[in-house]
Structures are given as C-alpha cells and as structure tokens.
Write a protein that holds these residues in place. Structure first.
Motif, mmCIF file in Angstrom:
data_model
loop_
_atom_site.group_PDB
_atom_site.id
_atom_site.type_symbol
_atom_site.label_atom_id
_atom_site.label_comp_id
_atom_site.label_asym_id
_atom_site.label_seq_id
_atom_site.Cartn_x
_atom_site.Cartn_y
_atom_site.Cartn_z
ATOM 1 N N LEU A 12 0.829 -1.202 0.000
ATOM 2 C CA LEU A 12 0.000 0.000 0.000
ATOM 3 C C LEU A 12 0.867 1.257 0.000
ATOM 4 N N GLU A 13 1.916 1.242 0.772
ATOM 5 C CA GLU A 13 2.822 2.394 0.843
ATOM 6 C C GLU A 13 3.498 2.638 -0.514
ATOM 7 N N ARG A 14 3.902 1.582 -1.196
ATOM 8 C CA ARG A 14 4.573 1.725 -2.501
ATOM 9 C C ARG A 14 3.611 2.199 -3.581
ATOM 10 N N VAL A 15 2.320 1.906 -3.448
ATOM 11 C CA VAL A 15 1.324 2.268 -4.451
ATOM 12 C C VAL A 15 0.768 3.673 -4.219
ATOM 13 N N ARG A 16 0.863 4.165 -3.012
ATOM 14 C CA ARG A 16 0.225 5.421 -2.603
ATOM 15 C C ARG A 16 0.494 6.592 -3.546
ATOM 16 N N ASP A 17 1.726 6.763 -4.027
ATOM 17 C CA ASP A 17 2.066 7.930 -4.858
ATOM 18 C C ASP A 17 1.997 7.662 -6.353
ATOM 19 N N LEU A 18 1.495 6.498 -6.736
ATOM 20 C CA LEU A 18 1.386 6.170 -8.156
ATOM 21 C C LEU A 18 0.113 6.767 -8.745
ATOM 22 N N PRO A 19 0.034 6.845 -10.080
ATOM 23 C CA PRO A 19 -1.164 7.386 -10.733
ATOM 24 C C PRO A 19 -2.400 6.524 -10.439
ATOM 25 N N PRO A 20 -3.577 7.105 -10.555
ATOM 26 C CA PRO A 20 -4.817 6.359 -10.300
ATOM 27 C C PRO A 20 -4.945 5.085 -11.138
ATOM 28 N N SER A 21 -4.460 5.112 -12.367
ATOM 29 C CA SER A 21 -4.552 3.912 -13.210
ATOM 30 C C SER A 21 -3.751 2.759 -12.612
#
Length: 84
Positions: A12-21
């Motif tokens: 979850l932490e690694r995905v948090r700053d990624l684009p919505p897609s």
C-alpha cells in the motif's frame, strides 16, 4: 501484525504515490490473482496503453511480478508481488 498484513501495508505504501490507473490495476490484481494485460484492460475499462503504463510503474515499484504464459508465450501474466 501478521506477515501478510505487514506485506499488505508495505505494498500500500509503494502504491500510494502512483497514478490512479496504477492503483486501479493493483486493486484488480488483488481480487483476480493473475491476469494478462488484455484481461486487465477489459476488467479496468482502461485503454491498453494506459494499462501498459500502469504495469510498468507497478513493476518499477516491485508491486507486480510478470511471467510468460505457458499456453501462449506471446502473453505475459501479471500478479501482485507480496513479499512476506
């Protein structure tokens, strides 16, 4: 906290700053285990190019793993990487 919960928190932490897609693709993989790029495009209703970009971003963050399909070597199968 179990090892699986810790892995989920880290993912979850690694995905948090990624684009919505990328977040959407990760969520779909969470519920479907293993999918091809075209299946992901169908499930998410995103264009194939957007799915490809999202998968590249997720792979850069080590959130998604890919491997070749045994039934069709032209296709890759994608799964969430849960490092427990």
């Amino acid at each position: 906290m179990s090892a699986i919960q810790a892995a989920d928190e880290e993912t979850l932490e690694r995905v948090r700053d990624l684009p919505p897609s990328a977040k959407l693709v990760a969520k779909v993989l969470e519920y479907n285990d293993t999918l091809t790029q075209s299946e992901l495009a169908e499930e998410t209703l995103l264009p194939p190019r957007t799915v490809r970009y999202a998968l590249n971003r997720l792979e850069e963050e080590d959130v998604v793993e890919s491997r070749f399909s045994f039934t069709d070597a032209r296709k890759r199968l994608y799964t969430l990487s849960l490092d427990a």
